[in-house]
Design a protein around this motif. Structure first.
Motif, PDB file in Angstrom:
ATOM      1  N   GLN A 184       9.836 -21.614  30.249  1.00  0.00           N
ATOM      2  CA  GLN A 184       9.371 -20.400  30.913  1.00  0.00           C
ATOM      3  C   GLN A 184       8.479 -19.623  29.943  1.00  0.00           C
ATOM      4  OE1 GLN A 184      12.222 -18.121  33.333  1.00  0.00           O
ATOM      5  NE2 GLN A 184      13.723 -19.711  32.854  1.00  0.00           N
ATOM      6  N   ARG A 185       7.541 -18.878  30.526  1.00  0.00           N
ATOM      7  CA  ARG A 185       6.553 -18.212  29.669  1.00  0.00           C
ATOM      8  C   ARG A 185       6.313 -16.776  30.100  1.00  0.00           C
ATOM      9  NH1 ARG A 185       4.029 -23.322  30.246  1.00  0.00           N
ATOM     10  NH2 ARG A 185       3.033 -22.533  32.105  1.00  0.00           N
ATOM     11  N   VAL A 186       5.919 -15.988  29.138  1.00  0.00           N
ATOM     12  CA  VAL A 186       5.458 -14.627  29.399  1.00  0.00           C
ATOM     13  C   VAL A 186       4.280 -14.370  28.478  1.00  0.00           C
ATOM     14  CG1 VAL A 186       6.025 -12.234  28.816  1.00  0.00           C
ATOM     15  CG2 VAL A 186       7.538 -13.507  30.303  1.00  0.00           C
ATOM     16  N   SER A 187       3.260 -13.663  28.986  1.00  0.00           N
ATOM     17  CA  SER A 187       2.109 -13.329  28.137  1.00  0.00           C
ATOM     18  C   SER A 187       1.886 -11.836  28.125  1.00  0.00           C
ATOM     19  CB  SER A 187       0.841 -14.013  28.676  1.00  0.00           C
ATOM     20  OG  SER A 187       1.004 -15.407  28.676  1.00  0.00           O
ATOM     21  N   LEU A 188       1.487 -11.326  26.969  1.00  0.00           N
ATOM     22  CA  LEU A 188       1.081  -9.924  26.843  1.00  0.00           C
ATOM     23  C   LEU A 188      -0.379  -9.902  26.413  1.00  0.00           C
ATOM     24  CD1 LEU A 188       4.265 -10.102  25.858  1.00  0.00           C
ATOM     25  CD2 LEU A 188       3.886  -7.693  25.351  1.00  0.00           C
ATOM     26  N   PHE A 189      -1.211  -9.149  27.141  1.00  0.00           N
ATOM     27  CA  PHE A 189      -2.615  -8.984  26.767  1.00  0.00           C
ATOM     28  C   PHE A 189      -2.769  -7.585  26.176  1.00  0.00           C
ATOM     29  CE2 PHE A 189      -4.172 -11.930  30.453  1.00  0.00           C
ATOM     30  CZ  PHE A 189      -3.534 -13.002  29.850  1.00  0.00           C
ATOM     31  N   ILE A 190      -3.469  -7.531  25.047  1.00  0.00           N
ATOM     32  CA  ILE A 190      -3.555  -6.285  24.285  1.00  0.00           C
ATOM     33  C   ILE A 190      -5.027  -5.933  24.058  1.00  0.00           C
ATOM     34  CG2 ILE A 190      -3.033  -5.245  22.029  1.00  0.00           C
ATOM     35  CD1 ILE A 190      -0.798  -7.881  22.418  1.00  0.00           C
ATOM     36  N   ALA A 191      -5.371  -4.680  24.260  1.00  0.00           N
ATOM     37  CA  ALA A 191      -6.748  -4.231  24.020  1.00  0.00           C
ATOM     38  C   ALA A 191      -6.757  -3.119  22.993  1.00  0.00           C
ATOM     39  CB  ALA A 191      -7.381  -3.745  25.318  1.00  0.00           C
ATOM     40  N   GLY A 192      -7.851  -3.016  22.241  1.00  0.00           N
ATOM     41  CA  GLY A 192      -8.017  -1.884  21.351  1.00  0.00           C
ATOM     42  C   GLY A 192      -7.387  -2.066  19.980  1.00  0.00           C
ATOM     43  N   ARG A 193      -6.888  -3.267  19.679  1.00  0.00           N
ATOM     44  CA  ARG A 193      -6.360  -3.534  18.342  1.00  0.00           C
ATOM     45  C   ARG A 193      -6.892  -4.868  17.841  1.00  0.00           C
ATOM     46  NH1 ARG A 193      -2.028  -0.248  16.551  1.00  0.00           N
ATOM     47  NH2 ARG A 193      -0.900   0.756  18.252  1.00  0.00           N
ATOM     48  N   SER A 194      -7.003  -4.988  16.526  1.00  0.00           N
ATOM     49  CA  SER A 194      -7.440  -6.259  15.946  1.00  0.00           C
ATOM     50  C   SER A 194      -6.278  -7.244  15.934  1.00  0.00           C
ATOM     51  CB  SER A 194      -7.943  -6.039  14.517  1.00  0.00           C
ATOM     52  OG  SER A 194      -6.835  -5.699  13.700  1.00  0.00           O
ATOM     53  N   GLU A 195      -6.619  -8.528  15.775  1.00  0.00           N
ATOM     54  CA  GLU A 195      -5.590  -9.560  15.717  1.00  0.00           C
ATOM     55  C   GLU A 195      -4.615  -9.283  14.570  1.00  0.00           C
ATOM     56  OE1 GLU A 195      -7.124 -13.493  15.191  1.00  0.00           O
ATOM     57  OE2 GLU A 195      -5.177 -14.444  15.511  1.00  0.00           O
ATOM     58  N   SER A 196      -5.163  -8.883  13.423  1.00  0.00           N
ATOM     59  CA  SER A 196      -4.264  -8.692  12.283  1.00  0.00           C
ATOM     60  C   SER A 196      -3.350  -7.484  12.506  1.00  0.00           C
ATOM     61  CB  SER A 196      -5.057  -8.554  10.978  1.00  0.00           C
ATOM     62  OG  SER A 196      -6.016  -7.543  11.094  1.00  0.00           O
TER      63      SER A 196
END
Lengths: 421, 421
Positions: A184-196
């Motif tokens: 099973q999977r869940v994804s979170l999409f994030i905006a406004g921050r760098s990968e690090s």
């Protein structure tokens, strides 16, 4: 004694065009998703041309390594289509013509007022012991073969033929042979921050999970304009896994806060569209450096005519005045790429379109147009309405022209999202 | 005795993320292009996870089949990065630390004011006999190894590190080891015809070529909004091959006529932009169903501010009136999706923007909005100016929302192109 469950798989895509400069094997993404859902571990994937010797070598090796080999392509009617022959030969299965398939292909042609060309007769050849997989969307049937404890699946290459056929297998024979564990999977999409920055906040959390039973596997991916955290858990206890994943998602949400814009796979434009619809708000945009991409993304969403009223692309300075009412004196005083001009674009288009929200974007997408204090990637974005004075912010986006355009639209949509939540 | 020329190659992309649901190995398209240019035949490509056993098996098998094995990825500093170890082990080459590489990596970190983390020391490990390939864009050097008559190349995964490194190899060691034959290519991009129509006209021509010496290989590909004919010829006589390809291109041009819009790889938006610039003309657009995508494509081209003045996205009917001056009575009488409204959009935006050319697009992108006589995909496109009355045409595009949007912009750009040539 029943066969052991299917634990591992390899995919082989067949077709010389997939080795060229213009095509990738995208079927494997769909197959990877379905295999993961059944808890089957995809160990490798390969692309091989329409070459009997190469295909036979790759197929034999894959079959020696994994429980399930899925081949796509090479089931057509021409001499180049070798998959059926090569697999039958490698497994030592003689082929014979299946009268039902032949009749079915003939009927398919007849229903279009055509006679079946002689070459299509090849598609009715079936290796001994193979189960035939019906193809409602094309002439090539798929095939399912047992080879000892192992399974071999042959699928047509076109996605609209391959996908329903494989989905049917996943509900039937593959489901029966899969183990008790599912992914099973869940994804979170994030905006406004760098990968690090995301990693810094998220890593202390997800590192703890790897020691748990069952462990949660976490992948962090940087895509244009967003960072994605993909969590997956493999377990035979579906309810327990779902509960654990949902707790894990909530832990990350608490750490990352409102920077997380989607936890259900919806894109930024879908999220913004759903917010606008729920709040009965309309939107309009005046774009300069993004050249219409913001409006195009908003209108990629079906039903967006409910909330998208209008937009203008004010590329030339005169157009900023003519189409969005930006005062020429303001452009002369502040420069076209400036926060006051972004605000004037947002206010202007909002008033002219009679919309609840107005977005203004002005910037330097490059490669030319930069100045010492405004390098390529400098973009001012303003949001006007629904109440209070306009918000405005200046960004410095990295990358080339396409990336700056996309990042600008993502940041603009994210400003709308934050204003509405 | 010198080694026989490199005739065949396989590519192995290493990285578990490439087996997932979200990433494809796109490096292989670049590598396929460069290998083809050197006349090296790409026989297969594979993707494998960060798994020592699987990678070793795939590598050994590839090395048993072809002259050149190119591996990408898995050269990073972490325990997951196995490519160096696995290849050294498979070839029986002990590894040792290269003091020059170590010093170089340390300097790279120092130049950013950082100390090299201990894990990066692994990237200075070099198998005996390997040539080191400098990496100006990252910490992982590439490696080139001889294995008997065969060559093995290890490249980092990030494209901006991999590409310059492989290009350097193609100018040096790979060029020296390539055969006398090179592959040259020409492509024709065609708009306004179906794949089967293009094939009907082109096949009698290119079928003749296959019997010639050297033969010309032809591939026909259907992409959204365009059909592509890719010709290639493999020959040791570079001048002769170039001449032959150019004659072949001219034969196809004569048969396909003005439907061919590009023979040098330029996209439709670049072709249109170059025509506008050459003729000192400006353009503006009023878009409904394409939602800004036409303007976005036009402004994807660097320098497009020379000829793109302005655009409006008139999604709502009121916006068609407010932004492009379309009479509400016209919309009421003919319907928003109609040729008269498309013409009014084109004329209106041309006048308001003061542009030489105006484009108007109105249609039904779907999935909703269709009527019995105007199904999804019905799109009216008009071009106003530079002289005479506006041209207008109604299309029925197949596919979903995204495809209808793209096809509409392609048809609109193609109308501009035809009007200017």
């Amino acid at each position: 004694m029943s066969a052991p469950p299917l634990a591992t798989a390899e995919i082989i895509a067949v077709g010389s065009e997939l080795l060229g400069l213009h095509r990738l094997d995208t079927n494997s993404l769909f197959l990877a998703d379905r295999l993961a859902a059944l808890g089957i571990d995809l160990r490798a994937k390969a692309v091989v041309g329409d070459n009997r010797h190469d295909l036979a070598a790759l197929f034999r090796q894959a079959l020696s390594r994994v429980d399930l080999v899925v081949l796509t392509g090479g089931l057509g009617p021409t001499d180049d289509d070798l998959t059926r022959d090569v697999v039958a030969d490698a497994l030592g299965r003689p082929m014979s013509e299946d009268a039902d398939i032949l009749a079915w292909i003939e009927r398919r042609f007849a229903s279009r007022g055509m006679r079946m060309p002689g070459v299509n007769r090849r598609q009715a050849q079936v290796p001994r012991g193979a189960a035939v997989l019906p193809n409602p969307n094309g002439t090539a049937p798929g095939l399912l073969l047992e080879a000892g404890h192992r399974l071999v699946v042959l699928l047509p290459g076109p996605p609209r033929e391959m996908q329903p056929m494989f989905d049917a297998l996943c509900r039937g024979p593959l489901l029966e042979r899969a183990g008790a564990e599912r992914v099973q999977r869940v994804s979170l999409f994030i905006a406004g921050r760098s990968e690090s920055h995301v990693e810094e906040l998220a890593q202390p959390i997800y590192t703890r999970w790897t020691g748990e039973t069952p462990p949660i596997d976490t992948t962090i991916l940087a895509s244009p304009g967003q960072i994605e955290l993909h969590l997956s858990v493999r377990s035979a206890d579906a309810d327990g896994a779902a509960r654990r994943l949902s707790e894990a998602r909530d832990e990350l949400l608490a750490a990352l806060g409102p920077d997380v814009f989607s936890t259900d796979g919806r894109s930024m434009e879908e999220i913004v569209g759903d917010l606008l619809r729920a709040k009965h708000l309309t939107i309009a945009a005046a774009e300069s450096c993004t050249g219409g991409l913001l409006m195009s993304r908003l209108t990629d969403v079906p039903g967006s005519s409910d909330y998208v009223l209008a937009g203008v692309v004010a590329y030339a300075d005169a157009a900023k005045t003519a189409l969005a009412g930006v005062a020429p004196e303001l452009i002369a005083a502040c420069g076209a790429v400036s926060e006051p001009v972004a605000v004037a674009l947002a206010d202007g288009i909002r008033a002219r379109a009679g919309a609840d929200l107005g977005v203004g974007i002005t910037g330097i997408a490059g490669p030319s147009g930069a100045t010492p204090d405004k390098p390529v990637g400098t973009v001012a974005i303003a949001l006007s309405g629904p109440d209070g004075p306009a918000r405005v912010r200046t960004f410095r986006f990295p990358g080339g022209r396409a990336q700056v355009k996309f990042s600008s639209t993502q940041a603009a949509l994210d400003m709308v999202r934050r204003a509405l939540t």
